[in-house]
Design a protein around this motif. Structure first.
Motif, PDB file in Angstrom:
ATOM      1  N   GLY A   1     -10.117   7.638  -2.812  1.00 41.54           N
ATOM      2  CA  GLY A   1     -11.226   7.591  -1.866  1.00 41.54           C
ATOM      3  C   GLY A   1     -12.394   8.447  -2.316  1.00 41.54           C
TER       4      GLY A   1
ATOM      5  N   ASP B   1     -10.948  11.170   2.063  1.00 41.49           N
ATOM      6  CA  ASP B   1      -9.498  11.156   1.904  1.00 41.49           C
ATOM      7  C   ASP B   1      -8.799  12.124   2.855  1.00 41.49           C
ATOM      8  OD1 ASP B   1      -8.849   9.175   0.025  1.00 41.49           O
ATOM      9  OD2 ASP B   1      -9.569  10.413  -1.623  1.00 41.49           O
TER      10      ASP B   1
ATOM     11  N   ASN C   1      -4.229   9.546  -4.435  1.00 41.87           N
ATOM     12  CA  ASN C   1      -4.670  10.622  -3.557  1.00 41.87           C
ATOM     13  C   ASN C   1      -6.128  11.031  -3.745  1.00 41.87           C
ATOM     14  OD1 ASN C   1      -3.367  11.697  -6.074  1.00 41.87           O
ATOM     15  ND2 ASN C   1      -4.263  13.590  -5.325  1.00 41.87           N
TER      16      ASN C   1
ATOM     17  N   LYS D   1      -6.272   4.874   4.257  1.00 40.89           N
ATOM     18  CA  LYS D   1      -6.118   6.203   3.669  1.00 40.89           C
ATOM     19  C   LYS D   1      -4.669   6.453   3.254  1.00 40.89           C
ATOM     20  CE  LYS D   1      -5.549  10.955   4.915  1.00 40.89           C
ATOM     21  NZ  LYS D   1      -5.116  11.778   6.044  1.00 40.89           N
TER      22      LYS D   1
ATOM     23  N   GLY E   1      -9.935   9.745   6.703  1.00 40.12           N
ATOM     24  CA  GLY E   1      -9.661   8.324   6.708  1.00 40.12           C
ATOM     25  C   GLY E   1     -10.915   7.476   6.788  1.00 40.12           C
ATOM     26  N   ARG E   2     -10.756   6.199   6.421  1.00 38.74           N
ATOM     27  CA  ARG E   2     -11.903   5.283   6.339  1.00 38.74           C
ATOM     28  C   ARG E   2     -12.358   4.827   7.730  1.00 38.74           C
ATOM     29  NH1 ARG E   2      -9.441   7.112   1.848  1.00 38.74           N
ATOM     30  NH2 ARG E   2      -9.041   5.563   0.219  1.00 38.74           N
TER      31      ARG E   2
ATOM     32  N   GLU F   1      -6.579   1.236   8.810  1.00 39.87           N
ATOM     33  CA  GLU F   1      -6.745   2.470   8.042  1.00 39.87           C
ATOM     34  C   GLU F   1      -6.023   2.320   6.707  1.00 39.87           C
ATOM     35  OE1 GLU F   1      -8.076   5.158   6.469  1.00 39.87           O
ATOM     36  OE2 GLU F   1      -8.574   5.582   8.568  1.00 39.87           O
TER      37      GLU F   1
END
Length: 488
Positions: free
Chosen positions: A152, A322, A149, A457, A325-326, A455
């Protein structure tokens, strides 16, 4: 063994609480090496004119020589990518990072006491070699100490501290001599070694070396004394045994659907990161402001403004990667980079090709500052940290070290091409066309991300591999110690 099914952030179902502060400290400690790497990248930005005026050890430096001074660092970084990957597996992630202090120190000493260009080139090559090592070793270290968690956020620290290093030399370069700036840059890796020396090796590496007691001590230190780490250790051991028992060769794993797609995405993101022109901006910010002919502020001041914004944006990225999202951050990042590059190209067309008079150029003189600021801010929000982070998340464990090294080598090769030939391209086709090219590549990157990048995340290793393989995620893959349940 059936693992618990429900976790919330850092708390297991039975109330077992893990601390995150030790993980933040360890990640920040290893990424102090990125400050040293950032100092290498930004060293020439605010001292280019003084270097060309022979104000550094009375050495005559031409425009072409300045290009080599910038690009030799990227060549060194490219060369070290594979050796550092093997070294990480041989002596550990921690000591691989610490050993880079040796080429860092020797390299800067060569620059400081340089009597000719060859010594500067050699010094830049060695410092680049050390800096490039961190692009491989630091993300591996951070990924292996972090809970899912906060993976990121911790993964963003490398890029954040890299921008801090760039900012330090941007600011210092505006006020001190080039020699003093080199001395300051040489001190930074020594500070890193002194701080990071006291951090533990990663539990994953220790378990790979059958050092269960050492892995437990390291994990206990990273999660806190009240945390029961037995279940997490069993999960790590299970993953290692599973990897070992699958007697697939490196080539066989490379041929799997998941590996092929992971490599395409990893190398593709590295391609778009560098061909966006970011290192041309970082290395030659002052020259770009000067070439723009803006009278709004001095090039050195504009460079510092860009550096401050870059650091602030990277810090913001660490807070939100986080949460949002990426993939969405990558898309937003590269769209704005493309637009700002396009607008900067238009400005250069108006000024460089004398399409409007100087009074009108002065009236829009703030435009280059805005464009470069937007470009570097949006790069730092997404395309700076995320390609490095996502490569470690996508690649299968069996090929991760080797392919992360290959991707880093490819990245630095492209950085060399951009930094060395940016000046030649600018002089050949003009600064406007140069930025039109960078902008066009950014817009192609948008298409690449939308259709190919998944994604990651909040996804576990097993879930990511299932997505890449085009397989449904099994319920068993959603269980286990490395699969916390969280909505951020």
């Amino acid at each position: 063994m059936k693992m618990p099914k429900k976790y919330t952030l850092n708390k297991m179902a039975d109330g077992n609480q893990a601390k995150t502060l030790p993980q933040y400290i360890a990640a920040l400690s290893v990424c102090l090496g990125a400050v040293a790497a950032g100092a290498i990248l930004g060293w020439t930005a605010n001292i280019s004119d003084r270097l060309k005026n022979a104000e550094f050890n009375d050495i005559e430096i031409t425009d072409d020589a300045l290009g080599w001074i910038g690009s030799f660092a990227t060549l060194g970084a490219m060369v070290t990518c594979f050796p550092i990957g093997f070294l990480c597996d041989k002596i550990g992630r921690k000591w691989s990072c610490i050993l880079t202090v040796i080429p860092f120190t020797i390299g800067w000493l060569l620059v400081i006491f340089a009597k000719n260009l060859s010594m500067i080139y050699a010094g830049r090559f060695l410092t680049g070699l050390a800096g490039g090592a961190f692009c491989v070793a630091a993300p591996i270290y951070t990924a292996e100490i972090a809970q899912t968690n906060i993976r990121g956020t911790l993964g963003s620290f490398f890029q954040l501290l890299l921008t801090v290093g760039i900012l330090i030399v941007y600011v210092a370069g505006a006020f001190v001599t080039p020699l003093t700036l080199a001395v300051l840059s040489a001190v930074i890796p020594l500070v890193f070694a002194a701080v990071f020396f006291f951090q533990p090796e990663t539990p994953v590496y220790l378990m790979k070396k059958n050092n269960g007691d050492g892995a437990k001590k390291a994990l206990q230190r990273l999660r806190g004394s009240a945390y029961n780490c037995d279940a997490e250790l069993k999960e790590i051991q299970h993953n290692i045994e599973k990897s070992t028992s699958e007697q697939n060769s490196f080539v066989e794993i490379l041929k799997t659907k998941a590996s092929i797609k992971a490599n395409i995405i990893t190398f593709g993101l590295m391609f778009f990161q560098q061909l966006s022109g970011v290192n041309a901006v970082i290395f030659y910010t002052g020259d770009i402001f000067k070439a723009a002919g803006s009278s709004s502020l001095k090039p050195s001041t504009g460079t510092i403004i860009v550096g401050v914004l870059q650091t602030a944006a990277t810090f913001l990225s660490a807070l939100i990667v986080d949460k949002f999202g990426r993939k969405i951050l990558l898309i937003i990042s590269i769209v704005f980079m493309g637009v700002s590059g396009l607008v900067l190209g238009v400005y250069f067309s108006l000024s460089y090709r004398n399409l409007i008079d100087q009074d009108r150029i002065d009236a829009i003189g703030v435009l280059p500052i805005v464009c470069l600021s937007v470009f570097i801010v949006m790069f730092s929000l997404g395309f700076g940290p995320i390609p490095w982070m996502i490569s470690a998340e996508l690649l299968p464990q069996e090929i991760k070290s080797t392919m992360c090294s290959a991707a880093a080598m490819f990245n630095w090769f492209l950085a060399f091409i951009v930094t060395k030939f940016y000046v030649n391209l600018k002089e050949g086709v003009g600064p406007d066309v140069t930025f039109y090219i960078f902008s066009g590549i950014c817009f192609l990157g948008v298409v690449f991300i939308v259709f190919l990048v998944p994604e990651t995340k909040g996804k576990t290793v097993a879930e990511v591999q299932a997505i890449l393989s085009g397989e449904p995620i099994k319920s068993s893959e959603k269980e286990g110690i490395d699969n916390p349940s969280f909505d951020n």
